[in-house]
Design a protein around this motif. Structure first.
Motif, PDB file in Angstrom:
ATOM      1  N   GLU A 239       0.840  -1.200   0.000  1.00 39.10           N
ATOM      2  CA  GLU A 239       0.000   0.000   0.000  1.00 39.10           C
ATOM      3  C   GLU A 239       0.878   1.255   0.000  1.00 39.10           C
ATOM      4  O   GLU A 239       2.090   1.191   0.199  1.00 39.10           O
ATOM      5  N   THR A 240       0.215   2.377  -0.195  1.00 39.77           N
ATOM      6  CA  THR A 240       0.917   3.663  -0.258  1.00 39.77           C
ATOM      7  C   THR A 240       0.514   4.530   0.921  1.00 39.77           C
ATOM      8  O   THR A 240      -0.671   4.722   1.177  1.00 39.77           O
ATOM      9  N   ILE A 241       1.531   5.051   1.626  1.00 41.65           N
ATOM     10  CA  ILE A 241       1.279   5.975   2.731  1.00 41.65           C
ATOM     11  C   ILE A 241       1.854   7.330   2.372  1.00 41.65           C
ATOM     12  O   ILE A 241       2.898   7.422   1.727  1.00 41.65           O
ATOM     13  N   PHE A 242       1.140   8.364   2.759  1.00 52.44           N
ATOM     14  CA  PHE A 242       1.655   9.731   2.651  1.00 52.44           C
ATOM     15  C   PHE A 242       1.782  10.290   4.061  1.00 52.44           C
ATOM     16  O   PHE A 242       0.876  10.147   4.877  1.00 52.44           O
ATOM     17  N   VAL A 243       2.932  10.900   4.335  1.00 51.20           N
ATOM     18  CA  VAL A 243       3.210  11.451   5.667  1.00 51.20           C
ATOM     19  C   VAL A 243       3.545  12.933   5.506  1.00 51.20           C
ATOM     20  O   VAL A 243       4.481  13.275   4.777  1.00 51.20           O
TER      21      VAL A 243
ATOM     22  N   GLY B 150       6.658  11.352   1.412  1.00 54.60           N
ATOM     23  CA  GLY B 150       6.811  12.244   2.559  1.00 54.60           C
ATOM     24  C   GLY B 150       7.012  13.678   2.121  1.00 54.60           C
ATOM     25  O   GLY B 150       7.736  13.941   1.155  1.00 54.60           O
ATOM     26  N   SER B 151       6.365  14.596   2.829  1.00 54.81           N
ATOM     27  CA  SER B 151       6.568  16.018   2.523  1.00 54.81           C
ATOM     28  C   SER B 151       7.229  16.712   3.702  1.00 54.81           C
ATOM     29  O   SER B 151       7.052  16.313   4.861  1.00 54.81           O
ATOM     30  N   ALA B 152       7.991  17.751   3.390  1.00 55.77           N
ATOM     31  CA  ALA B 152       8.643  18.559   4.423  1.00 55.77           C
ATOM     32  C   ALA B 152       8.830  19.955   3.857  1.00 55.77           C
ATOM     33  O   ALA B 152       8.554  20.200   2.675  1.00 55.77           O
TER      34      ALA B 152
ATOM     35  N   TYR C   7      -2.965   7.993   5.236  1.00 47.23           N
ATOM     36  CA  TYR C   7      -2.406   9.333   5.347  1.00 47.23           C
ATOM     37  C   TYR C   7      -2.108   9.620   6.811  1.00 47.23           C
ATOM     38  O   TYR C   7      -3.012   9.563   7.655  1.00 47.23           O
ATOM     39  N   TRP C   8      -0.855   9.912   7.091  1.00 42.44           N
ATOM     40  CA  TRP C   8      -0.481  10.336   8.446  1.00 42.44           C
ATOM     41  C   TRP C   8      -0.526  11.851   8.450  1.00 42.44           C
ATOM     42  O   TRP C   8       0.313  12.517   7.863  1.00 42.44           O
ATOM     43  N   ASP C   9      -1.531  12.387   9.134  1.00 43.74           N
ATOM     44  CA  ASP C   9      -1.820  13.815   9.048  1.00 43.74           C
ATOM     45  C   ASP C   9      -1.270  14.553  10.259  1.00 43.74           C
ATOM     46  O   ASP C   9      -1.769  14.413  11.367  1.00 43.74           O
TER      47      ASP C   9
ATOM     48  N   ALA D  79      -9.472   4.133   2.541  1.00 40.43           N
ATOM     49  CA  ALA D  79      -8.247   4.737   3.068  1.00 40.43           C
ATOM     50  C   ALA D  79      -8.416   5.075   4.549  1.00 40.43           C
ATOM     51  O   ALA D  79      -9.533   5.284   5.030  1.00 40.43           O
ATOM     52  N   ARG D  80      -7.289   5.100   5.250  1.00 35.40           N
ATOM     53  CA  ARG D  80      -7.266   5.463   6.664  1.00 35.40           C
ATOM     54  C   ARG D  80      -6.481   6.755   6.825  1.00 35.40           C
ATOM     55  O   ARG D  80      -5.368   6.867   6.304  1.00 35.40           O
ATOM     56  N   VAL D  81      -7.061   7.682   7.550  1.00 41.17           N
ATOM     57  CA  VAL D  81      -6.366   8.931   7.864  1.00 41.17           C
ATOM     58  C   VAL D  81      -6.114   8.951   9.366  1.00 41.17           C
ATOM     59  O   VAL D  81      -7.066   8.863  10.152  1.00 41.17           O
ATOM     60  N   ILE D  82      -4.855   9.017   9.740  1.00 41.61           N
ATOM     61  CA  ILE D  82      -4.500   9.071  11.156  1.00 41.61           C
ATOM     62  C   ILE D  82      -4.232  10.540  11.484  1.00 41.61           C
ATOM     63  O   ILE D  82      -3.249  11.115  11.035  1.00 41.61           O
TER      64      ILE D  82
END
Lengths: 342, 342
Positions: free
Chosen positions: B158-162, B186-188, B226-228, B246-249
């Motif tokens: 699966e794909t996670i975005f942080v 990942g974004s920064a 998505y790790w929010d 999808a799961r949004v944490i």
């Protein structure tokens, strides 16, 4: 030669705000059909009996759903049809079919072999009129039942708040919740609807147009379960007034359907309260819960334990106005268009 | 007579936007303490060694958390102290204590019997410096681990975005996710942070200030998890680009901490995608997951499998500026104030 005008409810333009009957969607009489000679190509010729008018149809006129309606084509939705002719072995003339979201708003339809995967033949249970199968006994009732079962984690003594509680879905949510031993708070947009909520046994029923939702929730909460049909500021009011580990079942966001989207500012509260929010769609849950629904809910509808109300109009030419009424909350009870009585 | 100035980091005013060092919070030297003679009343006299500077402290200066700081009192948070004297049988002089969110920002504290319920004595594992216990080996690391375990329902491939992926929590989320076989985006907020993300093995790392988040998600998504950490428009961008289920944490909403709340417009998408959103707080999950964390994560920190970075400042008088830096994203790595080295 039985050639008929095949009336259709067409998408003419995509609305930016509320749909405009006669302009964004309109009844059209330009198509003809010969019910004896039309080629079926392995399909079914079906006559439209009833269509379900639901708020989510607005979404299919917009673009935030994967199944946007095409211009100059009929709308489609939940409905009930009768088989006139059939080249599909599974269905026979006279069969009554219930269709999940793909019944076209046209007086006569050819249901292809592929589309027939999404219809079921059924016989109404004694005591339940056919039209109730697109209301409390159909998709709206199933939406209520599956949402509470899948996401509600209902525990006796907890408090549920239901917005648009007098609607087709809401009125089933409040009755099932009451049966499960919850304290039920319900909001609606008129005194007549509030009266209906009291008849359904809602513990705290209020008119959100004349009573402040936050005040009610502060006094009668905190909220363990929120059945959200509206989104926006009502959801924000709930997020300020939840118990820890509250569940929000997001079933609709009607406050944002007809113009600017519903804005939510209070998601920050979810962290400290460990709130869970669930986007709820009934379709994918049917296989898991249909049997339990037929066993638990249908008999209570048949014997009158669960009450329901319908707001019926007659004729497919009334469908555009019926949709606008639903989006504005002008209906009381499940909105049904009776296209044909046999 | 060992009488010391007892420096404190005090709340002076509640900030409306970003906190202002020296005005909304300030280092104060007006208090004195005699470490030999001060009465403990059954408590512990503790010397502050390290404090953890975390974005959530901004919330306790506001009002959307149940534990708002009082004016003219020290801030409090996660931290590490050393026991100087003790009238509590469970703790002894020289013990190193880790405190869950209630360690006051003052150089010497008396930890009451009741407060002592929220501290634990511990010995660092070989290979892990003490300060890492308020970072990757402590609350931020546990936040990452418990959130993924409790809510992630992580499935290989699966794909996670942080978001804020280079932060104390985010940098552990991306490494644990990578270990679980996820594709990690990942974004920064700076090129230096993006470089750090690449060192951590992030598959797609980008600077959200120079690259459009929606474009990245459209190209590299859809997103399963998505790790929010930020909320607002970034969350909206994700909701447009999720897979079904999808799961949004929701771990933070830093975009809304320092002024207007983070506004979300796209909750409507959750219905059709059946998205789940979870408000995540680490504290209540510790008893369930601490053992697994100690077994799975701590050894990987000790042997260098999991990397971490610290942004250390020295002296409690630097705490106000450190908090502002964290809220503005000026730190790279876990922000730690070293108050005393022994």
């Amino acid at each position: 030669m039985p050639e008929f005008t095949n009336g259709r409810h067409l998408v003419k333009e995509y609305p930016s705000g509320y749909p405009i009957p006669g302009r964004t969607t309109a009844y059209d009489t330009s198509a003809k059909i010969n019910t004896d000679s039309v080629s079926l190509n392995g399909g079914i010729l079906a006559k439209l009996l009833l269509i379900s008018v639901d708020p989510y149809l607005r979404g299919r006129l917009a673009g935030y759903t994967p199944s946007k309606f095409a211009l100059e084509e009929p709308l489609a939705g939940y409905g009930i049809v009768k088989v006139i002719r059939s080249e599909n072995d599974k269905f026979h003339p006279g069969d009554i079919l219930y269709g999940n979201g793909r019944i076209r708003h046209e007086e006569y339809s050819i249901i292809t072999k592929e589309e027939a995967e999404h219809v079921v033949a059924f016989k109404p249970v004694d005591g339940i009129p056919l039209s109730v199968y697109i209301g409390a006994a159909g998709m709206p009732g199933l939406t209520a039942f599956t949402g509470l079962k899948e996401y509600g984690n209902v525990k006796k003594g907890e408090t549920i708040f239901v917005s648009t509680a007098a609607g087709a879905v809401g009125s089933m949510v409040v009755q099932i919740a009451k049966k499960e031993g919850l304290k039920v708070i319900g909001s609606a947009g008129s005194e007549e609807k509030v009266k209906f909520l009291k008849e359904l046994g809602v513990d705290v029923a209020f008119n959100y147009k004349t009573t402040d939702t936050r005040e009610v929730l502060q006094k009668e909460g905190p909220i363990d379960i929120y059945w959200d049909n509206v989104g926006g500021d009502t959801l924000d009011a709930v997020l300020e007034n939840t118990n820890e580990h509250a569940r929000v079942i997001m079933c609709g966001a009607i406050s944002g359907y007809n113009g600017e989207p519903a804005i939510v500012k209070n998601l920050m509260y979810t962290i400290y309260k460990q709130t869970k929010l669930y986007g709820h769609l009934v379709g994918p849950l049917l296989s898991k819960y249909q049997e339990a629904f037929d066993k638990d809910v249908i008999p209570k509808l048949a014997d009158g334990t669960y009450k329901h109300r319908e707001d019926k109009v007659y004729g497919l030419d009334k469908a555009s106005q019926a949709l606008l009424d639903v989006l504005k909350g002008a209906n009381v009870g499940k909105s049904v268009v009776v296209v044909s009585e046999d």
